[in-house]
Design a protein around this motif. Structure first.
Motif, short mmCIF file in Angstrom:
data_model
loop_
_atom_site.label_atom_id
_atom_site.label_comp_id
_atom_site.label_asym_id
_atom_site.label_seq_id
_atom_site.Cartn_x
_atom_site.Cartn_y
_atom_site.Cartn_z
N GLY A 216 28.21 20.93 47.72
CA GLY A 216 28.14 20.33 46.40
C GLY A 216 29.43 19.62 46.04
N VAL A 217 29.29 18.55 45.25
CA VAL A 217 30.45 17.76 44.87
C VAL A 217 31.21 18.42 43.73
N ILE A 218 30.48 18.96 42.76
CA ILE A 218 31.10 19.52 41.57
C ILE A 218 31.53 20.97 41.79
N ASP A 219 30.62 21.78 42.36
CA ASP A 219 30.93 23.21 42.50
C ASP A 219 31.37 23.61 43.90
N ALA A 220 31.33 22.65 44.86
CA ALA A 220 31.75 22.90 46.25
C ALA A 220 30.91 23.97 46.94
N LYS A 221 29.72 24.27 46.41
CA LYS A 221 28.83 25.22 47.07
C LYS A 221 28.38 24.65 48.41
N ARG A 222 28.43 25.46 49.45
CA ARG A 222 28.02 24.98 50.76
C ARG A 222 26.54 25.26 50.98
N TYR A 223 25.78 24.19 51.26
CA TYR A 223 24.35 24.32 51.49
C TYR A 223 24.02 24.40 52.97
N ILE A 224 24.74 23.67 53.79
CA ILE A 224 24.62 23.76 55.24
C ILE A 224 26.04 23.75 55.81
N THR A 225 26.21 24.30 56.99
CA THR A 225 27.54 24.36 57.59
C THR A 225 27.97 22.99 58.10
N GLU A 226 29.25 22.86 58.42
CA GLU A 226 29.75 21.60 58.99
C GLU A 226 29.01 21.26 60.28
N SER A 227 28.76 22.26 61.10
CA SER A 227 28.05 22.02 62.35
C SER A 227 26.62 21.55 62.09
N GLN A 228 25.94 22.19 61.14
CA GLN A 228 24.58 21.78 60.79
C GLN A 228 24.57 20.38 60.20
N PHE A 229 25.57 20.06 59.37
CA PHE A 229 25.70 18.71 58.82
C PHE A 229 25.84 17.70 59.94
N LYS A 230 26.70 17.98 60.92
CA LYS A 230 26.93 17.05 62.03
C LYS A 230 25.63 16.76 62.77
N ARG A 231 24.86 17.79 63.04
CA ARG A 231 23.62 17.61 63.78
C ARG A 231 22.56 16.90 62.96
N MET A 232 22.45 17.26 61.68
CA MET A 232 21.47 16.59 60.82
C MET A 232 21.79 15.11 60.65
N THR A 233 23.07 14.79 60.49
CA THR A 233 23.47 13.41 60.32
C THR A 233 23.17 12.60 61.58
N ALA A 234 23.39 13.21 62.74
CA ALA A 234 23.07 12.54 64.00
C ALA A 234 21.57 12.25 64.10
N ILE A 235 20.75 13.21 63.68
CA ILE A 235 19.30 12.99 63.72
C ILE A 235 18.89 11.91 62.74
N MET A 236 19.51 11.88 61.55
CA MET A 236 19.22 10.81 60.60
C MET A 236 19.55 9.44 61.20
N GLN A 237 20.68 9.36 61.90
CA GLN A 237 21.10 8.09 62.48
C GLN A 237 20.15 7.62 63.58
#
Length: 306
Positions: A216-237
Motif C-alpha cells: 500500500g502507498v499510504i499505509d505500507a501494508k504488504r499485499y504480496i512479497t517482493e518476489s511475488q511482485f517480480k513474478r506477477m509483473t513479469a507475467i503481466m509484461q
C-alpha cells in the motif's frame, strides 16, 4: 523541465478520437454489445498522489480479464509458488480461449491470464479460500479504498449463457485432473469475477499497489512479497495482452493487463499506474484506441520499463 501531464493527456485524446469508431465492442457477450463504442477515458496516478485524467475516467465498465490480476495476486498471497504447479507462465501465442493448445499440453494452461489459466486459479481459490467470491471483492475494495466495487449479475448471467468455450475448457482440464472442484461452481465463480465493474480512477488506485511493488502507498501494508511482485509483473509484461503481448511491449513498454470490456491497466513500477478505457476492440481483443493512447503516452513522456 516539469512534465505537463494534463496537456499530454489532452493531446492524446485528440489524436485517438478518429480511432473510436474503428474498433468493435465484444458483442459475443450480449450485455457488452450494448456499450457505447465512443467512450474514452484515461486516469494517471503517481505514487506521490498526483493524478491526471480526461474523458470518461469516472464511468464504471466491466473489467473482464483485468480481474485476473487480482485473482492471481490474492491466490499467490495465500499459496505462494504452489500456484505455478497448476498453471505455467509462458506466453500462449494463441487466442485466449484456445482449446487446441490446452489439449496438446495435457490440461496445463500456458499462463494465469488466458481463460483456461484463470479457470484453474478460480479452482484453486475455491479449494483454499473460505468464501472466494466475497474475499476477492473485499481484496479489491481494500486496494481501491472504497466499498462500492461490485459484481454485475446481469453481465455474469450474460457470459454464462454464451460461455460454451469456457465450459469446454473446464471440462477438458477436469479430464486431465487439473480441475478439482465442481465444474459448474468453477464456471459460475469465474463469470462473477469477470463481471466486476470499476472505472479508470478505481483501477488506477488498485493497480498503484502493484506499481508500489505489492504494498500500500499510504499505509505500507504488504499485499504480496517482493518476489511475488517480480513474478506477477513479469507475467503481466509477457502474457497480459492475449496473443498481442509482444506488440504491446514493443509499442508501449509497460507491464499490464487488458480486458474485452475495453479497459487496459498498466504500471511503471516505482512511479505510476495508468488506466485507459475505450470499448472498441481490435481483432486480438485489446482496446484499439487504448493501445494507441498508451503508446502515445510512453512516447511523449519518455517513460517505460525499457
Amino acid at each position: 523541465m516539469l512534465m505537463k501531464y494534463q496537456q499530454i493527456l489532452e493531446e492524446i485524446h485528440k489524436e485517438v478520437v478518429p480511432l473510436l469508431g474503428d474498433g468493435k465492442v465484444a458483442d459475443y457477450i450480449p450485455e457488452l454489445a450494448k456499450v457505447d463504442p465512443g467512450k474514452f477515458g484515461i486516469y494517471l496516478l503517481f505514487l506521490n498522489e498526483e493524478a491526471y485524467y480526461i474523458g470518461d475516467a469516472h464511468e464504471k465498465f466491466s473489467i473482464q480479464s483485468i480481474s485476473k490480476v487480482f485473482m492471481l495476486a490474492l491466490t499467490v498471497a495465500h499459496l505462494g509458488e504452489k500456484v505455478y504447479e497448476r498453471v505455467n507462465v509462458e506466453p500462449s501465442g494463441d487466442p485466449f480461449n484456445s482449446l487446441v493448445q490446452l489439449e496438446y499440453e495435457c490440461g496445463i494452461p500456458r499462463n494465469p491470464f488466458i481463460n483456461s489459466g484463470a479457470l484453474v486459479i478460480t479452482d484453486l481459490m475455491i479449494s483454499h479460500l473460505n468464501n472466494p467470491k466475497e474475499e476477492l471483492l473485499s481484496f479489491i475494495r481494500e486496494l481501491v479504498g472504497q466499498e462500492d466495487i461490485c459484481y454485475n449479475e446481469t453481465i455474469a448471467a450474460s457470459e454464462k449463457a454464451c460461455g460454451f468455450k469456457n465450459a469446454a475448457m473446464v471440462n477438458l482440464m477436469k479430464s486431465f485432473g487439473n480441475i478439482k472442484n465442481d465444474v459448474e461452481e468453477v464456471l459460475d465463480l469465474y463469470f462473477d469475477f469477470c463481471s466486476i465493474e470499476m472505472n479508470c480512477n478505481e483501477l488506477a488506485r488498485a493497480f498503484r499497489v502493484f506499481a508500489n511493488h505489492g504494498k500500500g502507498v499510504i499505509d505500507a501494508k504488504r499485499y504480496i512479497t517482493e518476489s511475488q511482485f517480480k513474478r506477477m509483473t513479469a507475467i503481466m509484461q509477457t502474457c497480459g495482452f492475449y496473443d498481442e503481448a509482444g506488440e504491446f511491449a514493443f509499442r508501449v513498454g509497460l507491464p499490464g493487463k487488458s480486458g474485452v470490456g475495453g479497459g487496459i491497466a498498466a504500471i511503471l513500477p516505482g512511479e505510476y499506474s495508468i488506466v485507459v478505457w475505450s470499448p472498441g476492440l481490435n481483432p486480438k481483443g485489446n482496446s484499439l484506441a487504448g493501445m494507441k493512447a498508451l503508446e502515445l503516452f510512453t512516447t511523449k513522456t519518455g517513460t517505460s520499463i525499457f
